[in-house]
Scaffold this motif. Structure first.
Motif, PDB file in Angstrom:
ATOM      1  N   TYR A 161     -71.657 -53.001 -93.678  1.00  0.00           N
ATOM      2  CA  TYR A 161     -72.591 -54.096 -93.464  1.00  0.00           C
ATOM      3  C   TYR A 161     -72.709 -55.013 -94.665  1.00  0.00           C
ATOM      4  O   TYR A 161     -73.149 -56.149 -94.526  1.00  0.00           O
ATOM      5  N   ASP A 162     -72.277 -54.544 -95.813  1.00  0.00           N
ATOM      6  CA  ASP A 162     -72.227 -55.410 -96.993  1.00  0.00           C
ATOM      7  C   ASP A 162     -70.891 -56.133 -97.077  1.00  0.00           C
ATOM      8  O   ASP A 162     -70.699 -56.982 -97.934  1.00  0.00           O
ATOM      9  N   GLY A 163     -69.944 -55.727 -96.229  1.00  0.00           N
ATOM     10  CA  GLY A 163     -68.616 -56.325 -96.262  1.00  0.00           C
ATOM     11  C   GLY A 163     -67.776 -55.855 -97.433  1.00  0.00           C
ATOM     12  O   GLY A 163     -66.804 -56.496 -97.809  1.00  0.00           O
ATOM     13  N   LYS A 164     -68.140 -54.726 -98.014  1.00  0.00           N
ATOM     14  CA  LYS A 164     -67.432 -54.196 -99.179  1.00  0.00           C
ATOM     15  C   LYS A 164     -66.531 -53.037 -98.764  1.00  0.00           C
ATOM     16  O   LYS A 164     -66.927 -52.171 -98.010  1.00  0.00           O
ATOM     17  N   ILE A 165     -65.353 -53.030 -99.285  1.00  0.00           N
ATOM     18  CA  ILE A 165     -64.432 -51.914 -99.089  1.00  0.00           C
ATOM     19  C   ILE A 165     -64.006 -51.461-100.483  1.00  0.00           C
ATOM     20  O   ILE A 165     -63.639 -52.264-101.322  1.00  0.00           O
ATOM     21  N   SER A 166     -64.093 -50.173-100.728  1.00  0.00           N
ATOM     22  CA  SER A 166     -63.669 -49.645-102.025  1.00  0.00           C
ATOM     23  C   SER A 166     -62.727 -48.478-101.812  1.00  0.00           C
ATOM     24  O   SER A 166     -62.541 -48.001-100.703  1.00  0.00           O
ATOM     25  N   SER A 167     -62.145 -48.004-102.899  1.00  0.00           N
ATOM     26  CA  SER A 167     -61.231 -46.867-102.776  1.00  0.00           C
ATOM     27  C   SER A 167     -61.966 -45.612-102.338  1.00  0.00           C
ATOM     28  O   SER A 167     -61.388 -44.723-101.732  1.00  0.00           O
ATOM     29  N   ASN A 168     -63.266 -45.538-102.618  1.00  0.00           N
ATOM     30  CA  ASN A 168     -64.041 -44.367-102.198  1.00  0.00           C
ATOM     31  C   ASN A 168     -64.229 -44.305-100.694  1.00  0.00           C
ATOM     32  O   ASN A 168     -64.177 -43.248-100.092  1.00  0.00           O
ATOM     33  N   ASN A 169     -64.488 -45.456-100.063  1.00  0.00           N
ATOM     34  CA  ASN A 169     -64.812 -45.390 -98.648  1.00  0.00           C
ATOM     35  C   ASN A 169     -63.605 -45.528 -97.737  1.00  0.00           C
ATOM     36  O   ASN A 169     -63.722 -45.368 -96.547  1.00  0.00           O
ATOM     37  N   GLN A 170     -62.455 -45.803 -98.282  1.00  0.00           N
ATOM     38  CA  GLN A 170     -61.199 -45.820 -97.537  1.00  0.00           C
ATOM     39  C   GLN A 170     -61.236 -46.753 -96.341  1.00  0.00           C
ATOM     40  O   GLN A 170     -60.391 -46.673 -95.464  1.00  0.00           O
ATOM     41  N   GLY A 171     -62.210 -47.635 -96.267  1.00  0.00           N
ATOM     42  CA  GLY A 171     -62.276 -48.587 -95.184  1.00  0.00           C
ATOM     43  C   GLY A 171     -62.452 -47.974 -93.807  1.00  0.00           C
ATOM     44  O   GLY A 171     -61.897 -48.472 -92.838  1.00  0.00           O
ATOM     45  N   LEU A 172     -63.195 -46.894 -93.701  1.00  0.00           N
ATOM     46  CA  LEU A 172     -63.419 -46.258 -92.408  1.00  0.00           C
ATOM     47  C   LEU A 172     -64.187 -47.184 -91.472  1.00  0.00           C
ATOM     48  O   LEU A 172     -65.087 -47.905 -91.893  1.00  0.00           O
ATOM     49  N   THR A 173     -63.832 -47.130 -90.208  1.00  0.00           N
ATOM     50  CA  THR A 173     -64.589 -47.870 -89.205  1.00  0.00           C
ATOM     51  C   THR A 173     -65.853 -47.078 -88.872  1.00  0.00           C
ATOM     52  O   THR A 173     -65.943 -45.879 -89.169  1.00  0.00           O
ATOM     53  N   LEU A 174     -66.794 -47.739 -88.228  1.00  0.00           N
ATOM     54  CA  LEU A 174     -68.025 -47.052 -87.837  1.00  0.00           C
ATOM     55  C   LEU A 174     -67.712 -45.887 -86.899  1.00  0.00           C
ATOM     56  O   LEU A 174     -68.304 -44.812 -87.012  1.00  0.00           O
ATOM     57  N   GLU A 175     -66.754 -46.074 -86.003  1.00  0.00           N
ATOM     58  CA  GLU A 175     -66.372 -45.001 -85.075  1.00  0.00           C
ATOM     59  C   GLU A 175     -65.796 -43.801 -85.824  1.00  0.00           C
ATOM     60  O   GLU A 175     -66.085 -42.648 -85.485  1.00  0.00           O
ATOM     61  N   GLU A 176     -65.002 -44.065 -86.852  1.00  0.00           N
ATOM     62  CA  GLU A 176     -64.440 -42.964 -87.658  1.00  0.00           C
ATOM     63  C   GLU A 176     -65.546 -42.252 -88.432  1.00  0.00           C
ATOM     64  O   GLU A 176     -65.536 -41.016 -88.535  1.00  0.00           O
ATOM     65  N   ILE A 177     -66.484 -43.007 -88.951  1.00  0.00           N
ATOM     66  CA  ILE A 177     -67.621 -42.409 -89.667  1.00  0.00           C
ATOM     67  C   ILE A 177     -68.416 -41.517 -88.725  1.00  0.00           C
ATOM     68  O   ILE A 177     -68.780 -40.388 -89.072  1.00  0.00           O
ATOM     69  N   GLN A 178     -68.667 -42.003 -87.522  1.00  0.00           N
ATOM     70  CA  GLN A 178     -69.425 -41.229 -86.547  1.00  0.00           C
ATOM     71  C   GLN A 178     -68.702 -39.939 -86.170  1.00  0.00           C
ATOM     72  O   GLN A 178     -69.334 -38.886 -86.020  1.00  0.00           O
ATOM     73  N   GLU A 179     -67.398 -39.995 -86.056  1.00  0.00           N
ATOM     74  CA  GLU A 179     -66.621 -38.781 -85.753  1.00  0.00           C
ATOM     75  C   GLU A 179     -66.687 -37.793 -86.921  1.00  0.00           C
ATOM     76  O   GLU A 179     -66.831 -36.586 -86.720  1.00  0.00           O
ATOM     77  N   GLU A 180     -66.595 -38.309 -88.137  1.00  0.00           N
ATOM     78  CA  GLU A 180     -66.714 -37.446 -89.319  1.00  0.00           C
ATOM     79  C   GLU A 180     -68.108 -36.822 -89.404  1.00  0.00           C
ATOM     80  O   GLU A 180     -68.254 -35.666 -89.786  1.00  0.00           O
ATOM     81  N   TYR A 181     -69.136 -37.598 -89.048  1.00  0.00           N
ATOM     82  CA  TYR A 181     -70.497 -37.059 -89.082  1.00  0.00           C
ATOM     83  C   TYR A 181     -70.670 -35.966 -88.043  1.00  0.00           C
ATOM     84  O   TYR A 181     -71.365 -34.975 -88.275  1.00  0.00           O
ATOM     85  N   LYS A 182     -70.025 -36.117 -86.918  1.00  0.00           N
ATOM     86  CA  LYS A 182     -70.041 -35.068 -85.886  1.00  0.00           C
ATOM     87  C   LYS A 182     -69.446 -33.781 -86.467  1.00  0.00           C
ATOM     88  O   LYS A 182     -69.971 -32.683 -86.248  1.00  0.00           O
ATOM     89  N   ASN A 183     -68.361 -33.920 -87.233  1.00  0.00           N
ATOM     90  CA  ASN A 183     -67.729 -32.759 -87.876  1.00  0.00           C
ATOM     91  C   ASN A 183     -68.665 -32.119 -88.904  1.00  0.00           C
ATOM     92  O   ASN A 183     -68.735 -30.889 -89.000  1.00  0.00           O
ATOM     93  N   VAL A 184     -69.361 -32.943 -89.678  1.00  0.00           N
ATOM     94  CA  VAL A 184     -70.324 -32.428 -90.660  1.00  0.00           C
ATOM     95  C   VAL A 184     -71.406 -31.624 -89.943  1.00  0.00           C
ATOM     96  O   VAL A 184     -71.750 -30.504 -90.355  1.00  0.00           O
ATOM     97  N   HIS A 185     -71.929 -32.175 -88.867  1.00  0.00           N
ATOM     98  CA  HIS A 185     -72.961 -31.478 -88.097  1.00  0.00           C
ATOM     99  C   HIS A 185     -72.424 -30.151 -87.554  1.00  0.00           C
ATOM    100  O   HIS A 185     -73.126 -29.129 -87.586  1.00  0.00           O
ATOM    101  N   ASN A 186     -71.200 -30.150 -87.079  1.00  0.00           N
ATOM    102  CA  ASN A 186     -70.584 -28.909 -86.595  1.00  0.00           C
ATOM    103  C   ASN A 186     -70.525 -27.863 -87.694  1.00  0.00           C
ATOM    104  O   ASN A 186     -70.769 -26.675 -87.455  1.00  0.00           O
ATOM    105  N   GLU A 187     -70.193 -28.297 -88.903  1.00  0.00           N
ATOM    106  CA  GLU A 187     -70.145 -27.366 -90.043  1.00  0.00           C
ATOM    107  C   GLU A 187     -71.526 -26.790 -90.338  1.00  0.00           C
ATOM    108  O   GLU A 187     -71.671 -25.595 -90.615  1.00  0.00           O
ATOM    109  N   TYR A 188     -72.561 -27.625 -90.291  1.00  0.00           N
ATOM    110  CA  TYR A 188     -73.918 -27.121 -90.487  1.00  0.00           C
ATOM    111  C   TYR A 188     -74.270 -26.096 -89.410  1.00  0.00           C
ATOM    112  O   TYR A 188     -74.896 -25.079 -89.699  1.00  0.00           O
ATOM    113  N   SER A 189     -73.852 -26.344 -88.187  1.00  0.00           N
ATOM    114  CA  SER A 189     -74.180 -25.400 -87.110  1.00  0.00           C
ATOM    115  C   SER A 189     -73.500 -24.050 -87.331  1.00  0.00           C
ATOM    116  O   SER A 189     -74.061 -23.014 -86.997  1.00  0.00           O
ATOM    117  N   LYS A 190     -72.316 -24.054 -87.913  1.00  0.00           N
ATOM    118  CA  LYS A 190     -71.623 -22.795 -88.207  1.00  0.00           C
ATOM    119  C   LYS A 190     -72.374 -21.976 -89.253  1.00  0.00           C
ATOM    120  O   LYS A 190     -72.314 -20.747 -89.244  1.00  0.00           O
TER     121      LYS A 190
END
Length: 162
Positions: A21-50
């Motif tokens: 939303y700031d229009g910034k892309i850096s080497s840290n964020n690898q330019g992930l799309t919102l959909e990719e971020i949401q999929e990664e967050y789903k994975n994080v949540h799955n790890e917490y559930s384990k």
């Protein structure tokens, strides 16, 4: 993954959302799309559930993510649809902790806070009767640690004055 790795992952994902939303892309964020971020967050949540059955901190973070995914827009949080099996496991682990009197003051306080949005956990009424577990609704808020707790820590820090 460890809790520290998961917290770091959450911070990275949240930074990605902000950068979109700031229009910034850096080497840290690898330019992930919102959909990719949401999929990664789903994975994080799955790890917490384990981890949630044996680790109360993982349970708290997983429960927070479930609540936050319903109460805040996904384009702000990076959290969208979560895996239902993982969500149900976290609610089941929560019920077990409460039934065995193993929920600490912080977890109970957080849960009561989340239950102010009474619709959030409606789909889990077959697992737990949330209206029967509300305890000490007017109890003093415990000192909530905010560092190294992922987006949950960011949230609690943003609404508390220290």
């Amino acid at each position: 993954m460890t809790l520290i790795e998961l917290a770091d992952k959450e911070i990275d994902l949240y930074s990605n959302v902000i950068n979109i939303y700031d229009g910034k892309i850096s080497s840290n964020n690898q330019g992930l799309t919102l959909e990719e971020i949401q999929e990664e967050y789903k994975n994080v949540h799955n790890e917490y559930s384990k981890l949630s059955e044996k680790n109360i901190e993982a349970l708290k973070r997983g429960l927070f993510i479930q609540w936050y995914s319903i109460t805040e827009p996904n384009y702000v949080t990076g959290i969208n649809k979560l895996d239902e099996k993982s969500e149900r496991k976290i609610i089941t682990d929560l019920k077990t902790r409460i039934d065995q009197n193993e929920a600490d003051k912080e977890l109970i306080w957080m849960l009561n806070y989340y239950l102010n949005w009474d619709y959030v956990f409606d789909r889990f009424k077959d697992i737990i009767a949330f209206d029967k577990i509300i305890q000490e609704k007017d109890a003093d808020k415990p000192n909530i640690k905010t560092d190294e707790r992922g987006q949950m820590g960011i949230y609690w820090k943003s609404i508390t004055t220290e």
